[in-house]
Design an enzyme around this catalytic site. Structure first.
Site, mmCIF file in Angstrom:
data_model
loop_
_atom_site.group_PDB
_atom_site.id
_atom_site.type_symbol
_atom_site.label_atom_id
_atom_site.label_comp_id
_atom_site.label_asym_id
_atom_site.label_seq_id
_atom_site.Cartn_x
_atom_site.Cartn_y
_atom_site.Cartn_z
ATOM 1 N N HIS A 1 -2.763 9.205 -37.632
ATOM 2 C CA HIS A 1 -3.187 10.575 -37.293
ATOM 3 C C HIS A 1 -2.180 11.258 -36.372
ATOM 4 C CE1 HIS A 1 -6.996 9.936 -39.301
ATOM 5 N NE2 HIS A 1 -7.112 8.781 -38.657
ATOM 6 N N LYS B 1 1.291 -1.560 -17.988
ATOM 7 C CA LYS B 1 2.114 -2.518 -17.242
ATOM 8 C C LYS B 1 3.597 -2.209 -17.455
ATOM 9 C CE LYS B 1 -0.164 -3.945 -14.980
ATOM 10 N NZ LYS B 1 -1.589 -3.803 -14.972
ATOM 11 N N TRP C 1 2.871 6.015 1.924
ATOM 12 C CA TRP C 1 2.967 6.523 0.560
ATOM 13 C C TRP C 1 2.834 8.047 0.696
ATOM 14 C CZ3 TRP C 1 0.044 9.362 -2.993
ATOM 15 C CH2 TRP C 1 0.477 9.289 -4.325
ATOM 16 N N ARG D 1 0.818 -1.220 0.000
ATOM 17 C CA ARG D 1 0.000 0.000 0.000
ATOM 18 C C ARG D 1 0.851 1.269 0.000
ATOM 19 N NH1 ARG D 1 -5.292 -1.435 1.632
ATOM 20 N NH2 ARG D 1 -5.767 0.753 1.920
ATOM 21 N N ASN E 1 -3.735 7.621 7.235
ATOM 22 C CA ASN E 1 -3.833 7.376 5.798
ATOM 23 C C ASN E 1 -4.849 8.365 5.251
ATOM 24 O OD1 ASN E 1 -4.135 6.379 3.213
ATOM 25 N ND2 ASN E 1 -5.371 4.625 3.839
ATOM 26 N N GLY E 2 -4.482 9.122 4.214
ATOM 27 C CA GLY E 2 -5.425 10.083 3.640
ATOM 28 C C GLY E 2 -4.812 11.466 3.583
ATOM 29 N N GLU F 1 4.638 1.031 -15.557
ATOM 30 C CA GLU F 1 4.706 0.971 -14.093
ATOM 31 C C GLU F 1 5.766 -0.005 -13.596
ATOM 32 O OE1 GLU F 1 0.432 -1.427 -13.664
ATOM 33 O OE2 GLU F 1 1.004 -0.010 -12.123
ATOM 34 N N GLU G 1 -3.525 -1.502 -21.670
ATOM 35 C CA GLU G 1 -3.138 -2.247 -20.473
ATOM 36 C C GLU G 1 -1.684 -2.740 -20.585
ATOM 37 O OE1 GLU G 1 -4.266 -2.444 -17.627
ATOM 38 O OE2 GLU G 1 -3.389 -4.217 -16.742
HETATM 39 C C1 AGP Z 1 -2.618 -1.029 -12.360
HETATM 40 O O1 AGP Z 1 -1.647 -1.999 -12.454
HETATM 41 C C2 AGP Z 1 -2.691 -0.301 -11.074
HETATM 42 N N1 AGP Z 1 -2.675 -1.129 -9.939
HETATM 43 C C3 AGP Z 1 -3.764 0.782 -11.044
HETATM 44 O O2 AGP Z 1 -3.902 1.367 -12.298
HETATM 45 C C4 AGP Z 1 -5.159 0.352 -10.533
HETATM 46 O O3 AGP Z 1 -5.784 -0.478 -11.459
HETATM 47 C C5 AGP Z 1 -5.994 1.601 -10.255
HETATM 48 O O4 AGP Z 1 -5.344 2.385 -9.295
HETATM 49 C C6 AGP Z 1 -7.392 1.263 -9.789
HETATM 50 O O5 AGP Z 1 -7.378 0.556 -8.587
HETATM 51 P P1 AGP Z 1 -8.672 -0.171 -8.066
HETATM 52 O O6 AGP Z 1 -9.032 -1.225 -9.045
HETATM 53 O O7 AGP Z 1 -8.303 -0.729 -6.727
HETATM 54 O O8 AGP Z 1 -9.755 0.878 -7.973
#
Ligand code: AGP
Length: 616
Positions: A508, A489, A75, A27, A101-102, A492, A485
Site C-alpha cells: 500500500h 533500535k 538534557w 539521563r 530537571n523539567g 536510535e 522495535e
Molecule cells: C527506547 O529504546 C527508548 N529508551 C524509549 O523509546 C523509551 O522506551 C520511552 O521513552 C519510554 O520510556 P519509559 O519506559 O521509561 O516510559
C-alpha cells in the site's frame, strides 16, 4: 531527562557528586556541572558536553574541599548545550546555585519580571530565574533557603525538580519536586538527593520517596520534608532491593550488551513466584479486585517508544485470551484527543522508568475521567506506579543504556501475565492455548538464552550492512511490533534510516522504498502455529526480493520452507505465537548494537536522547 545529585555529610562532596553523576549520565549528557559550598563561599564548575569534559576542567581548575555539594547532568530543553546554559545556575550575588530537571512553563514572564527589576540574566535557560527569585526571597524568609524555595515554587508552573545550595547555609541542601523525580537517600551522618537511587546506592540503600509538591531540607543529620506551604509531609521510606553492582558493566564493554545478555535473568525474575504450581497465576501487588476486573469493558494500553511496542503486544494477547476489547495508544497523543473513558475502562500504563511525563499526564487524564489505572513499571516507587490504582512490577533491575532492551522483554512478559490473569478470572476454563503458554513461560528464559547464541552470527551480518542507507523491518501480528522495535533500535543507535511496517501494508505504499540491495528484516511467523500468516509473509518476502531487496529472515527452528527466499537466516527457538517477540527481538537488539559499534557511535548514550523523558 537531566540527572541531579545533592549531598551533605562527612565525605568530600565533589567525589560523591561526580560519582553520582556518572551513574546518572544516561539521563542526559549535553553538559555537566557541580557546585560546592566552603567557608561561606560558593564555587561552581560547569562544562558543555559529557561528564568527562567537566572532569577535565576540575583537573585544571579544582574545587576546594567541601562536604556540601550539588551536581547536574543536562538534557537540553531551553537553550543550546553550551557552558553558559549548563547547570548549576547562580544568582547575581553568586551565593545561590540551582540545578533543575523539567520545564518551567511560565519562565518568560518571570524572566521579564526579573529584567524589569534590573537583573541581568546570563543564560537562555528557564532554570536561571529560580536562582534570582531565591535571592529575592532569601532575606524575606529569615535567611532560610527551604522557606525561600517554598515561596518560589508556589510561583512556578510546569514540571520541576529543583535543588539549591546557599553560601550562607553551608550545611544545607534544599530540593523541591513537582512532576519530575527526586529521591532522598538516608545515610549515617550523611544524606543524599538524586533523580534516582543509582546515584547513592553505593552509600545507602535507605530511600525516601519524595511526593508531589514537596520540599526537602537536607542536613548531614536531619531530613525535613514539607509540602509547598510548609506543612509536614507524609513520606514513604523503603529499602532499595538491588545493589550497586547491578548498575555497573559487569565485564561487558557496554551497558547495552550487558543488558541484552541479562535478559534471560530479567525475564526469569519477572516470572518468579507468579506462576503458581496449580497452574494459577499469583500477581500479589496487582490490587484490582475480582469485581473490578469483572467490571472492565475496555482496556487502553498507553506508553511511549519501546514501551508502546510492548503495549501493542499486550493488545494482541489480551484480546486473544480474554476477548476484552483493547486499544493501544501513544501516551503523548492520548489525552489531547479527548478519549472516551469511564469507570469500566482500565488504562494500562507501561513505563520502565515510571517517570515518563507523557505517560504520567495520560494516566492523570484517565483518572480524572473515572477510569482505573494499572501501571506496568520497572522502578519501585516511581511516580507512575504511585499514582496508579494497581501495579505490576517488571523486575528487570536497573537499565542504564538509553536504548531499552531488557525493559522491553520484561514488559512483554508482564502484559502477557496480566492477560493470562484476566483470562483466568473471566473465563470458565482456560483454553488449550492458555495452558500451553503457561507451560512455555516456565521455560522462556532458557529460550532467550538459546537465541543469544546467535550473537556472533548477527555481529558478522552487521558488518555486511554497515554501509546500508536504509533498513526495513516487516512482520505481521506480534511480528509487527517486533519490526517497529527493531527499527527504533537501529534509528536510535546506528542513526540509520530504518522503518518498521506491518508486512501487509508494504504493497500500500512502502514497497516503493525497495531498491536493489536494500536489507529487509522479516519476522517470520511460526509455520506450526500460524500457517495462514506464514503464507502471507512468504508472499511479502517474495515481493521485496523480486524488487532487489536482500532478505534477513528471523525464523523459528525447523521451518525450512523459507530457505529459498532468504539471503540470511537467523534462527530462533520454537514458541507459541504470542511468546515469539521474546526471542525474535533479541537478534534485532544485537544487530543495532553491532552496527552502532562498527560506526563508532556511543551505544550507551546515543546523540540527542535521554533515558527518562520527564518533559512533555
Ligand atoms: C527506547 O529504546 C527508548 N529508551 C524509549 O523509546 C523509551 O522506551 C520511552 O521513552 C519510554 O520510556 P519509559 O519506559 O521509561 O516510559
Amino acid at each position: 531527562m537531566c540527572g541531579i545529585v545533592g549531598y551533605v555529610g562527612n565525605k568530600q562532596a565533589l567525589t560523591v557528586v561526580v560519582d553520582g553523576l556518572r551513574r546518572l549520565e544516561y539521563r542526559g549528557y549535553d553538559s555537566a556541572g557541580v557546585a560546592v559550598v566552603q567557608d561561606h563561599k560558593l564555587e561552581v564548575r560547569k562544562k558543555a558536553g559529557k561528564l568527562v569534559n567537566l572532569e577535565t576542567l576540575l583537573g585544571t581548575d579544582p574545587l576546594p574541599n567541601s562536604t556540601t555539594g550539588i551536581g547536574h547532568t543536562r538534557w537540553a530543553t531551553h537553550g543550546i548545550p553550551n557552558d553558559a546554559n549548563a547547570h548549576p545556575h547562580t544568582d547575581v550575588s553568586n551565593e545561590i546555585a540551582v540545578i533543575h530537571n523539567g520545564i518551567i512553563e511560565n519562565f518568560s514572564e518571570l524572566r521579564a519580571e526579573l529584567q524589569l527589576a534590573g537583573v541581568k540574566l546570563s543564560s537562555d535557560t528557564d532554570t536561571e530565574v529560580v536562582a534570582h527569585l531565591l535571592n529575592f526571597e532569601y532575606p524575606k524568609s529569615n535567611n532560610d533557603l527551604a522557606e525561600s524555595m517554598r515561596k518560589v515554587v508556589r510561583r512556578l508552573r510546569g514540571a520541576f525538580t529543583l535543588v539549591a545550595v546557599h553560601a550562607q547555609q553551608p550545611d544545607v541542601v534544599v530540593g523541591a519536586r513537582r512532576n519530575s523525580p527526586l529521591v532522598v537517600g538516608r545515610g549515617v551522618g550523611e544524606n543524599f538527593l538524586a533523580s534516582d537511587v543509582s546515584a547513592f546506592i553505593s552509600h545507602t540503600k535507605n530511600a525516601i520517596e519524595l511526593g508531589q509538591d514537596q520540599v526537602v531540607e537536607l542536613r548531614h543529620d536531619k531530613i525535613t520534608i514539607t509540602d509547598f506551604d510548609g506543612k509536614p509531609a507524609v513520606t514513604k521510606e523503603y529499602v532499595v532491593d538491588w545493589d550497586a553492582k547491578a548498575a555497573e558493566k559487569g565485564g561487558f564493554d557496554l551497558f547495552m550488551l550487558k543488558e541484552i545478555f541479562e535478559q534471560p535473568k530479567a525475564v526469569a525474575e519477572t516470572l518468579v513466584g507468579r506462576l503458581g504450581e496449580d497452574g494459577k497465576l499469583i500477581l500479589e501487588e496487582m490490587t484490582l479486585s475480582i469485581g473490578q476486573i469483572a467490571n472492565i469493558e475496555k482496556i487502553v494500553f498507553v506508553a511511549c517508544g519501546t514501551a508502546f511496542h510492548s503495549g501493542m503486544i499486550g493488545k494482541y494477547a489480551m484480546e486473544r485470551w480474554t476477548r476484552i476489547p483493547c486499544e493501544v495508544e501513544l501516551a503523548s497523543e492520548f489525552r489531547y484527543r479527548d478519549p472516551i473513558l469511564n469507570n469500566r475502562t482500565l488504562v494500562v500504563a507501561i513505563s520502565q522508568s515510571g517517570e515518563t511525563m507523557d505517560t504520567l499526564m495520560a494516566i492523570r487524564h484517565a483518572k480524572s475521567q473515572g477510569a482505573k489505572v494499572l501501571a506496568i513499571c520497572n522502578t519501585q516507587g516511581a511516580t507512575i506506579p504511585r499514582e496508579s490504582d494497581a501495579v505490576l512490577y517488571t523486575r528487570g533491575g536497573p537499565e542504564i543504556a538509553v536504548a531499552s532492551t531488557k525493559a522491553f522483554l520484561t514488559q512483554v512478559v508482564a502484559v502477557e501475565l496480566l492477560s493470562l490473569y484476566f483470562a483466568e478470572l473471566r473465563l470458565d476454563k482456560p483454553t488449550a492455548e492458555i495452558k500451553q503458554v503457561m507451560n512455555e513461560l516456565a521455560n522462556i528464559s532458557h529460550q532467550i538464552d538459546v537465541v543469544l547464541d546467535t550473537t556472533d552470527a548477527v555481529n558478522e551480518l552487521a558488518k555486511k550492512y554497515v554501509n546500508a542507507q536504509s533498513v526495513l523491518f516487516i512482520g505481521r501480528h506480534v511480528g509487527f511490533p517486533v519490526a517497529l522495535e527493531g527499527a527504533l533500535k537501529l534509528k536510535e543507535l546506528a542513526y540509520m534510516h530504518a522503518e518498521g511496517f506491518a508486512a501487509g501494508e508494504l504493497k500500500h505504499g512502502p514497497i516503493a522504498l525497495i531498491e536493489d540491495g536494500i536489507p529487509v528484516v522479516v519476522i517470520v511467523p511460526s509455520l506450526r502455529e500460524e500457517k495462514e500468516l506464514h503464507e502471507k509473509v512468504v508472499s511479502n518476502i517474495q515481493e521485496v526480493r523480486a524488487r532487489g531487496a536482500k532478505t534477513i529472515l528471523i525464523v523459528e527452528e525447523g521451518d525450512d520452507s523459507i530457505l529459498d527466499f532468504a539471503d540470511h537466516i537467523i534462527r530462533i527457538p520454537q514458541t507459541s505465537s504470542l511468546l515469539q517477540p521474546l526471542v525474535a527481538t533479541v537478534p534485532l537488539q544485537v544487530f543495532s548494537c553491532a552496527l552502532a559499534t562498527l560506526k563508532g557511535h556511543d551505544v550507551d548514550q546515543p546523540r540527542n536522547l535521554a533515558k527518562s523523558v520527564t518533559v512533555e
